[in-house]
Motif scaffolding. Structure first.
Motif, PDB file in Angstrom:
ATOM      1  N   THR A 175       0.724  -1.195  -0.081  1.00 27.82           N
ATOM      2  CA  THR A 175      -0.123   0.093  -0.068  1.00 27.82           C
ATOM      3  C   THR A 175       0.949   1.210   0.011  1.00 27.82           C
ATOM      4  OG1 THR A 175       0.038  -0.073   2.405  1.00 27.82           O
ATOM      5  CG2 THR A 175      -1.947  -1.036   1.386  1.00 27.82           C
ATOM      6  N   ALA A 176       0.280   2.508  -0.751  1.00 29.15           N
ATOM      7  CA  ALA A 176       1.047   3.701  -0.584  1.00 29.15           C
ATOM      8  C   ALA A 176       1.819   3.982   0.962  1.00 29.15           C
ATOM      9  CB  ALA A 176       0.407   4.585  -1.311  1.00 29.15           C
ATOM     10  N   ILE A 177       0.825   3.810   1.775  1.00 30.55           N
ATOM     11  CA  ILE A 177       1.222   3.954   3.100  1.00 30.55           C
ATOM     12  C   ILE A 177       1.308   2.818   3.897  1.00 30.55           C
ATOM     13  CG2 ILE A 177       0.812   5.142   5.407  1.00 30.55           C
ATOM     14  CD1 ILE A 177      -0.644   7.370   3.866  1.00 30.55           C
ATOM     15  N   PRO A 178       2.427   2.127   4.230  1.00 27.34           N
ATOM     16  CA  PRO A 178       2.606   0.836   4.523  1.00 27.34           C
ATOM     17  C   PRO A 178       1.713   0.249   5.615  1.00 27.34           C
ATOM     18  CG  PRO A 178       4.778   1.692   4.375  1.00 27.34           C
ATOM     19  CD  PRO A 178       3.722   2.894   4.116  1.00 27.34           C
ATOM     20  N   GLU A 179       1.401   1.037   6.487  1.00 29.45           N
ATOM     21  CA  GLU A 179       0.460   0.761   7.753  1.00 29.45           C
ATOM     22  C   GLU A 179      -0.934   0.426   7.391  1.00 29.45           C
ATOM     23  OE1 GLU A 179       2.688   3.376   7.793  1.00 29.45           O
ATOM     24  OE2 GLU A 179       4.115   2.527   9.120  1.00 29.45           O
ATOM     25  N   SER A 227      -8.573 -16.392   5.882  1.00 31.39           N
ATOM     26  CA  SER A 227      -9.063 -14.961   6.019  1.00 31.39           C
ATOM     27  C   SER A 227      -8.392 -14.661   7.184  1.00 31.39           C
ATOM     28  CB  SER A 227     -10.547 -14.746   6.210  1.00 31.39           C
ATOM     29  OG  SER A 227     -10.483 -13.576   6.465  1.00 31.39           O
ATOM     30  N   TYR A 228      -7.474 -13.434   7.175  1.00 21.79           N
ATOM     31  CA  TYR A 228      -6.819 -13.098   8.436  1.00 21.79           C
ATOM     32  C   TYR A 228      -7.012 -11.816   8.817  1.00 21.79           C
ATOM     33  CZ  TYR A 228      -3.758 -17.137   6.685  1.00 21.79           C
ATOM     34  OH  TYR A 228      -3.554 -18.245   6.358  1.00 21.79           O
ATOM     35  N   ASP A 229      -7.323 -11.504  10.022  1.00 21.92           N
ATOM     36  CA  ASP A 229      -7.241  -9.973  10.679  1.00 21.92           C
ATOM     37  C   ASP A 229      -5.850  -9.757  11.144  1.00 21.92           C
ATOM     38  OD1 ASP A 229     -10.145  -9.452  10.391  1.00 21.92           O
ATOM     39  OD2 ASP A 229     -10.350 -10.923  12.255  1.00 21.92           O
ATOM     40  N   ILE A 230      -5.376  -8.520  10.606  1.00 18.76           N
ATOM     41  CA  ILE A 230      -4.219  -8.116  10.835  1.00 18.76           C
ATOM     42  C   ILE A 230      -4.139  -7.118  12.116  1.00 18.76           C
ATOM     43  CG2 ILE A 230      -2.124  -6.913   9.942  1.00 18.76           C
ATOM     44  CD1 ILE A 230      -3.034  -8.225   7.216  1.00 18.76           C
ATOM     45  N   THR A 231      -3.234  -7.351  13.013  1.00 26.93           N
ATOM     46  CA  THR A 231      -2.704  -6.459  14.018  1.00 26.93           C
ATOM     47  C   THR A 231      -1.456  -6.081  13.848  1.00 26.93           C
ATOM     48  OG1 THR A 231      -4.659  -7.234  15.344  1.00 26.93           O
ATOM     49  CG2 THR A 231      -2.734  -5.924  16.428  1.00 26.93           C
ATOM     50  N   LEU A 232      -1.148  -4.783  13.274  1.00 28.26           N
ATOM     51  CA  LEU A 232       0.366  -4.368  13.433  1.00 28.26           C
ATOM     52  C   LEU A 232       1.174  -4.274  14.811  1.00 28.26           C
ATOM     53  CD1 LEU A 232       0.032  -1.831  10.558  1.00 28.26           C
ATOM     54  CD2 LEU A 232       0.882  -4.129  10.450  1.00 28.26           C
ATOM     55  N   THR A 233       2.190  -4.777  14.931  1.00 23.87           N
ATOM     56  CA  THR A 233       2.865  -4.689  16.104  1.00 23.87           C
ATOM     57  C   THR A 233       4.382  -4.045  16.023  1.00 23.87           C
ATOM     58  OG1 THR A 233       3.964  -7.137  15.367  1.00 23.87           O
ATOM     59  CG2 THR A 233       2.060  -6.889  16.854  1.00 23.87           C
ATOM     60  N   GLY A 234       4.655  -3.735  14.998  1.00 24.21           N
ATOM     61  CA  GLY A 234       6.122  -2.834  14.608  1.00 24.21           C
ATOM     62  C   GLY A 234       6.533  -2.997  13.407  1.00 24.21           C
ATOM     63  N   GLN A 235       7.715  -2.240  13.286  1.00 22.15           N
ATOM     64  CA  GLN A 235       8.337  -2.465  11.994  1.00 22.15           C
ATOM     65  C   GLN A 235       9.810  -3.158  12.049  1.00 22.15           C
ATOM     66  OE1 GLN A 235       8.830   1.902  11.470  1.00 22.15           O
ATOM     67  NE2 GLN A 235       7.249   1.651   9.515  1.00 22.15           N
ATOM     68  N   THR A 256       6.013  -5.662  11.205  1.00 17.97           N
ATOM     69  CA  THR A 256       5.385  -7.001  12.013  1.00 17.97           C
ATOM     70  C   THR A 256       4.228  -7.106  12.388  1.00 17.97           C
ATOM     71  OG1 THR A 256       6.391  -5.929  14.097  1.00 17.97           O
ATOM     72  CG2 THR A 256       8.129  -7.302  12.923  1.00 17.97           C
ATOM     73  N   ALA A 257       3.562  -8.163  12.555  1.00 11.06           N
ATOM     74  CA  ALA A 257       2.029  -8.418  12.649  1.00 11.06           C
ATOM     75  C   ALA A 257       1.843  -9.691  13.403  1.00 11.06           C
ATOM     76  CB  ALA A 257       1.311  -8.216  11.353  1.00 11.06           C
ATOM     77  N   ARG A 258       0.586  -9.300  13.917  1.00 10.96           N
ATOM     78  CA  ARG A 258      -0.050 -10.773  14.433  1.00 10.96           C
ATOM     79  C   ARG A 258      -1.385 -10.835  13.398  1.00 10.96           C
ATOM     80  NH1 ARG A 258       1.207 -13.297  18.218  1.00 10.96           N
ATOM     81  NH2 ARG A 258       2.269 -12.498  20.074  1.00 10.96           N
ATOM     82  N   LEU A 259      -1.566 -12.149  12.985  1.00 10.75           N
ATOM     83  CA  LEU A 259      -2.686 -12.629  12.194  1.00 10.75           C
ATOM     84  C   LEU A 259      -3.358 -13.408  12.839  1.00 10.75           C
ATOM     85  CD1 LEU A 259      -0.954 -13.762   8.970  1.00 10.75           C
ATOM     86  CD2 LEU A 259      -1.534 -11.413   9.389  1.00 10.75           C
ATOM     87  N   SER A 260      -4.859 -13.172  12.892  1.00  7.54           N
ATOM     88  CA  SER A 260      -5.839 -14.034  13.530  1.00  7.54           C
ATOM     89  C   SER A 260      -5.665 -15.528  13.296  1.00  7.54           C
ATOM     90  CB  SER A 260      -7.133 -13.481  13.244  1.00  7.54           C
ATOM     91  OG  SER A 260      -7.521 -13.817  11.674  1.00  7.54           O
ATOM     92  N   GLY A 261      -5.760 -16.253  14.274  1.00  6.04           N
ATOM     93  CA  GLY A 261      -5.502 -17.700  13.719  1.00  6.04           C
ATOM     94  C   GLY A 261      -4.098 -18.346  13.973  1.00  6.04           C
ATOM     95  N   ILE A 262      -3.212 -17.283  14.132  1.00  6.38           N
ATOM     96  CA  ILE A 262      -1.606 -17.963  14.203  1.00  6.38           C
ATOM     97  C   ILE A 262      -1.084 -17.634  15.353  1.00  6.38           C
ATOM     98  CG2 ILE A 262       0.616 -17.417  12.622  1.00  6.38           C
ATOM     99  CD1 ILE A 262      -1.938 -18.561  11.256  1.00  6.38           C
TER     100      ILE A 262
END
Length: 173
Positions: free
Chosen positions: A26-30, A46-54, A60-66
């Motif tokens: 994406t143009a703005i990575p976040e 299907s994954y919900d994404i929660t960003l945790t850092g760079q 870096t991110a958490r994905l639902s179910g992982i």
């Protein structure tokens, strides 16, 4: 144009608690996490994404179910998609990179120069990687108004006015 657009890819595990390294397209990575759940290319996951850092070259991110490093590692190379309807309409003279792939490129005299293979951005401006006709060779064409005055997505046609010498004379057919 496809009904889905690739917004990112998983580059592998980050740490031992199931986080992933995520490349954002994406143009703005976040913003990769701003469109709700993203799906795998086949649409089965299907994954919900929660960003945790760079991290270097990504997020870096958490994905639902992982939840484990092994699960995260197994997703390496997985491309993440969103339904096009969830994306904002591009502004005038803006394009989703995915929409430019496989579009035919012609010079201002109507000579076919090739087909867009990929769109790259290394900081200064976007570059169209154009596959030459009848060849696997490519040329990087600056995606500026001067070098690419016309983009007609409906006709799947780009008119280019490339700098002299950029395309080999024998590549034009």
């Amino acid at each position: 144009m496809e009904d889905r657009v690739c917004l990112g890819a998983i580059a592998g595990a980050f740490g031992v608690k199931g986080e992933v390294r995520l490349k954002s397209f994406t143009a703005i990575p976040e913003d990769v996490a701003a469109y709700g759940a993203l799906t795998s290319e086949d649409g089965r996951q299907s994954y919900d994404i929660t960003l945790t850092g760079q991290t270097k070259n990504g997020l870096t991110a958490r994905l639902s179910g992982i939840a484990t490093k092994e699960q995260a590692d197994a997703l390496r190379g997985t491309r993440l998609y969103v339904d096009r309807a969830r994306l904002p309409e591009p502004e005038e003279d803006e394009f989703y990179h995915a929409d430019l792939i496989e579009v035919e490129v012609f010079d201002t005299g109507g000579t076919r120069l090739g087909t867009v293979k990929a769109v790259h951005n290394h900081g200064a401006t976007d570059l169209l990687e154009v596959r030459l006709p009848g060849s696997s060779a490519t040329v990087l064409l600056p995606f500026t108004r001067e070098a690419v005055p016309t983009v007609d997505l409906a006709a799947r046609r780009i008119v280019a006015d490339p700098p002299d010498g950029l395309f080999p004379d024998d590549a034009k057919s």
